[in-house]
Design an enzyme around this catalytic site. Structure first.
Site, PDB file in Angstrom:
ATOM      1  N   GLU A 217      -5.710  24.708  23.525  1.00 54.08           N
ATOM      2  CA  GLU A 217      -5.094  23.432  23.880  1.00 54.08           C
ATOM      3  C   GLU A 217      -3.776  23.324  23.124  1.00 54.08           C
ATOM      4  OE1 GLU A 217      -6.100  22.074  26.423  1.00 54.08           O
ATOM      5  OE2 GLU A 217      -8.119  22.882  26.512  1.00 54.08           O
TER       6      GLU A 217
ATOM      7  N   ASP B  28      20.551  23.327  37.858  1.00 53.94           N
ATOM      8  CA  ASP B  28      21.796  23.885  38.376  1.00 53.94           C
ATOM      9  C   ASP B  28      21.749  24.183  39.871  1.00 53.94           C
ATOM     10  OD1 ASP B  28      22.971  24.261  35.575  1.00 53.94           O
ATOM     11  OD2 ASP B  28      21.080  25.357  35.462  1.00 53.94           O
TER      12      ASP B  28
END
Length: 475
Positions: free
Chosen positions: A186, A443
């Site tokens: 985790e 982008d």
């Protein structure tokens, strides 16, 4: 042994056969490690350990990420590496830190898989650490069934030490003498993660992390998926496992599992893609907009869009517009950082000299070279439109462009060729923070948006013979 053969045996022979079967079952139960057979993605994760110091196994829920972490941890603790193993091998006993968010979760996850059922000490040894290898254990006070440490016999004759930890007590609880291996099951807080690295600096030891990325684009996730110019990134690896890579599910079971999750959690819980929750800008599934490439009909119009950059990449996207159905298709994308207009233009001109290009407002900004970017790209023969990208009313709102894209996605009027992986990478990570669009890793998305804004200038594909060049300029 079949029933007919069993009937032919004497009572003593039957008793011996039963005892033999029970012994075989006991050995199987107490040597789980010998039975571990990883799926291809799990094998990729293990193999990466031979090359990278830091590894992240980012996978959906119940796909086998923690199981893989436990199996590898047991191999390092015992030195019992299978014949197929092509990951990293420690030559002797190790000191290992392993843990999760709380001591209860560490007990029920990491400890259970490594040692066995926490509330049944008589079954300790049915996890991935074989029973014969467990030499001693110490209990943690205050947490029922939780262990603090385990001494493990190593095949070399030495003894490995396993220390269980939890994030809830903070980084100070992860401080220890130097260790060889750290396993975070985790996602850990950033300070705990760095403490784990610190514990391995003297040994050059390994860091492994296994989790489902429900916390979104956290600093730990970003460390692996968006390292930027960090020179340490060359020593990190991320393996991503989706529900399609888990061979224990049938196609029907996969479909039911996917449908059971809320839409904004599906990709994190079934594909190991960082969840962005309500902050995600495009809360639609990848499958709903992805299409296989096809030849663009001759009467469709096309346009390109550019986003200029240096530290962040310069990007390009080609759009085809089916005006009859009003559907936009992203057909090609380009993304490259730290290169000059000469390099970018050469790559983009290959898409067609006739293709008109939309470009952003910063293309008019002056540069150190004396010419603005738009002028430099035009000088390289790229067919830039005369003016920067705007909507028909002259505005250039980012929000308006994003909402136009989202509306098209929801109504089936925005599609992306499956051969544009960079576009989908950004699509999955595009999100808001505190209500504002995060201008990172966007982008190709931005290049697409500029092209969409200027779609009124899209053109039908023209033959190369119709174009002529004079001193690198289109005439």
């Amino acid at each position: 042994m079949n029933l007919s053969a069993l009937d032919s045996l004497s009572f003593s022979e039957k008793l011996e056969a039963v005892q033999l079967l029970e012994e075989l079952e006991r050995r199987k139960k107490t040597n789980r490690l010998s039975q571990y057979q990883p799926y291809p993605k799990q094998r990729d994760f293990h193999r990466a350990g031979a090359r990278y110091r830091e590894r992240l196994f980012m996978a959906g829920n119940q796909l086998g990420k923690t199981l893989s972490g436990a199996a590898e941890a047991a191999m390092h603790l015992t030195g019992q590496y299978p014949e197929w193993w092509d990951g990293y091998r420690f030559s002797g006993p190790v000191v290992m830190l392993a843990g999760s968010e709380s001591y209860e979760l560490t007990r029920d996850g990491v400890q259970r898989l490594l040692i066995g059922p926490p509330m049944n000490p008589e079954d300790w040894g049915t996890g991935y650490v074989p029973k014969k290898a467990i030499l001693a254990t110490t209990k943690r006070s205050g947490v029922s069934g939780a262990l603090d440490s385990v001494s493990v016999r190593h095949v070399s004759g030495g003894v490995s030490t396993l220390l269980f930890k939890a994030y809830e007590q903070g980084r100070s609880k992860w401080q220890a003498n130097t260790v060889n291996f750290v396993w975070f099951d985790e996602e850990p807080p950033q300070d705990v993660y760095f403490e784990g690295i610190t514990r391995t600096n003297a040994t050059g030891g390994l860091i492994t992390v296994t989790f489902t990325p429900l916390k979104g684009m956290s600093e730990v996730v970003r460390r692996y998926t968006k390292p930027g110019d960090d020179p340490g990134a060359v020593d990190r690896n991320v393996t991503q496992m989706t529900i399609d890579d888990a061979l224990h599910y049938t196609p029907e079971e996969r479909a039911k599992i996917i449908a059971s999750y809320p839409a904004h959690e599906r990709e994190a819980r079934t594909k190991g893609i960082p969840a962005l929750g309500s902050g995600r800008i495009f809360p639609v599934t990848e499958e709903s907009i992805k299409v296989a490439p096809f030849e663009i009909p001759k009467h469709w119009v096309q346009i390109g869009g550019m986003d200029f950059g240096w530290d962040h990449p310069t990007a390009g996207a080609a759009l085809a517009w089916d005006r009859d159905a009003d559907v936009i298709y992203v057909t090609k994308v380009y993304r490259q950082r730290e290169a000059t207009p000469v390099v970018h233009a050469a790559a983009l001109k290959a898409w067609g000299l006739w293709l008109p290009w939309a470009w952003p407002h910063d293309g008019n900004n002056d540069t150190a070279a004396g010419k603005n970017l738009a002028t430099q790209y035009k000088a390289q023969g790229l067919n830039l439109l005369p003016e920067k990208a705007t909507f028909e009313d002259g505005s250039n709102s980012v929000e308006a462009g994003v909402m136009d894209m989202l509306d098209r996605m929801i109504t089936g009027r925005w599609k992306v060729f499956s051969t544009c992986p960079e576009w989908f990478e950004e699509f999955l990570l595009y999100h808001r923070k505190d209500g504002k669009i995060v201008k990172e890793m966007d982008d190709v998305i931005s290049a697409s948006r500029y092209a969409l804004m200027m779609k009124r200038f899209a053109k039908v594909k023209q033959d190369a013979a119709a174009w002529k060049f004079t001193d690198r300029k289109v005439v």
